[in-house]
Design an enzyme around this catalytic site. Structure first.
Site, PDB file in Angstrom:
ATOM      1  N   HIS A  90       0.801  -1.225   0.000  1.00 17.05           N
ATOM      2  CA  HIS A  90       0.000   0.000   0.000  1.00 17.05           C
ATOM      3  C   HIS A  90       0.840   1.286   0.000  1.00 17.05           C
ATOM      4  CE1 HIS A  90      -3.480  -2.427   0.120  1.00 17.05           C
ATOM      5  NE2 HIS A  90      -3.706  -2.489   1.417  1.00 17.05           N
ATOM      6  N   HIS A 164      -9.657   2.296   0.317  1.00 21.61           N
ATOM      7  CA  HIS A 164      -9.616   1.191   1.274  1.00 21.61           C
ATOM      8  C   HIS A 164     -10.711   1.290   2.336  1.00 21.61           C
ATOM      9  CE1 HIS A 164      -7.991  -2.184   3.416  1.00 21.61           C
ATOM     10  NE2 HIS A 164      -6.900  -2.226   2.686  1.00 21.61           N
ATOM     11  N   GLU A 302     -11.222  -3.686  -2.826  1.00 22.81           N
ATOM     12  CA  GLU A 302     -10.315  -2.686  -3.385  1.00 22.81           C
ATOM     13  C   GLU A 302     -10.172  -2.926  -4.880  1.00 22.81           C
ATOM     14  OE1 GLU A 302      -6.766  -3.302  -0.750  1.00 22.81           O
ATOM     15  OE2 GLU A 302      -8.312  -4.355   0.373  1.00 22.81           O
TER      16      GLU A 302
END
Ligand code: GLA
Length: 338
Positions: A90, A164, A302
């Site tokens: 991420h 997210h 996601e």
């Protein structure tokens, strides 16, 4: 830092921070017209600063994992933070979820929204190129929350942006999400190794606990004795979305929560969807109004390119070059069913 409230004509409401573009709350009606907050998050900015498993945030520059925190682009090897076991996750230690975005509210004919802008300097978190990113949040009078992503760069780099938010359509903090009934428009998924890096195989979901082509409760098969479920500790996998020909947003997922009647549909231009069943939630985090987030109290979907694409030449490319435009659109549409 600032908080913004988006409110549609028929009462749907989203609260958003310029820090990380975090969606703090989303209030939508149930089948009796009662509004509830359906996303996980915290009451205060201090809580987000202390520790958050990416609740509601924009993820970048690269959503999901890059194996060994390394990739090679145009013959040069780049090293990134290993912030998830042996891998990069991420966007690194201070990804797009932990920066303050410049925010500009707007009002449309049948919508309200915010334009978030952030310029990521060359070399930030180890990635090459100055990336200018724009993420537009739009709340429509059709109960849609739309995310439009745009980015440019001045050197070849990677871009894979996502959002997210963790959802619980029964209402934030109201139990686990195992009874949510999920349909995924995906015939295939990308199996992973024990560190959640795709092996490179594109596998049919047929005959596996990953077959969500017909509506199935999240909990129906989650504890089956299956190697992929063991590696993910449940669902934490990228699904290869079935796509039409035109490149516009296509249906990726439909999630129905029987007790409230709430239905969420996800449409996206992206080729993949990471379905994460909140397996790392373990009761240590306290959310809004002090609720305790126990195991699987929320799920994330996601929309993205596939994990570890920079090291998987057969996956759709996540390279962005000067002169090119990165564009991506995802729609979360809320409704109710009897
Ligand atoms: C993503 C990952 C999960 C987990 C969450 C955050 O969904 O795939 O493994 O790291 O983010 O906790």
């Amino acid at each position: 830092m600032s908080a913004y409230t988006l409110k549609s004509a028929n009462g749907m409401e989203a609260r958003v921070l310029d820090y990380g573009g975090i969606v703090v709350s989303v209030r939508v009606p149930d089948r009796h017209g009662r509004f509830d907050d359906v996303v996980l998050g915290y009451d205060s900015l201090a809580d987000y600063l202390r520790s958050s498993p990416y609740f509601g945030a924009i993820i970048g520059r690269y959503g999901n994992r890059i194996a060994g925190g390394r990739f090679t682009l145009d013959g040069k090897t780049y090293t990134l933070a290993k912030n998830n076991g042996p891998n990069h996750l991420h966007g690194g230690l201070k990804g797009f979820d932990k920066v303050v975005w410049d925010a500009a509210p707007f009002q449309g004919a049948d919508s309200v929204g915010l334009v978030f802008r952030y310029t990521s300097p060359d070399g930030e978190e180890g990635y090459p190129g100055t990336v200018r990113a724009t993420v537009t949040y739009t709340l429509t009078d059709r109960n849609e929350l739309i995310f439009d992503y745009h980015a440019t760069t001045d050197r070849a780099t990677l871009v894979n942006l996502t959002q997210h938010s963790y959802f619980n359509l029964a209402g934030d903090g109201k139990g686990d999400i195992l009874g949510h009934v999920v349909t995924l428009n995906a015939d295939r998924f990308t199996p992973v190794d024990s560190t959640l890096i795709p092996t490179g195989e594109i596998r049919s979901v047929s005959g596996t606990p990953f077959d969500f082509r017909t509506p199935t409760a999240i909990g129906a098969r989650i504890d089956q004795d299956d190697e992929q479920l063991r590696y993910g500790r449940g669902y934490d996998h990228n699904f290869v979305l079935n796509k039409g020909a035109d490149g516009g947003p296509t249906l990726a997922a439909r999630v129905y929560e029987p007790s409230s009647g709430r239905l969420m549909e996800i449409y996206t231009t992206e080729p993949g969807l990471q379905f994460y069943s909140g397996n790392f939630l373990d009761g240590t985090l306290r959310g809004k109004h002090g609720v305790v987030y126990r195991h699987r109290y929320g799920f994330a979907m996601e929309t993205q390119h596939f994990p570890d694409s920079p090291n998987k030449p057969s996956f759709p490319s996540t390279t962005l070059r000067p002169g090119e435009q990165y564009r991506s659109r995802t729609i979360y549409k809320f409704a109710v069913q009897p």
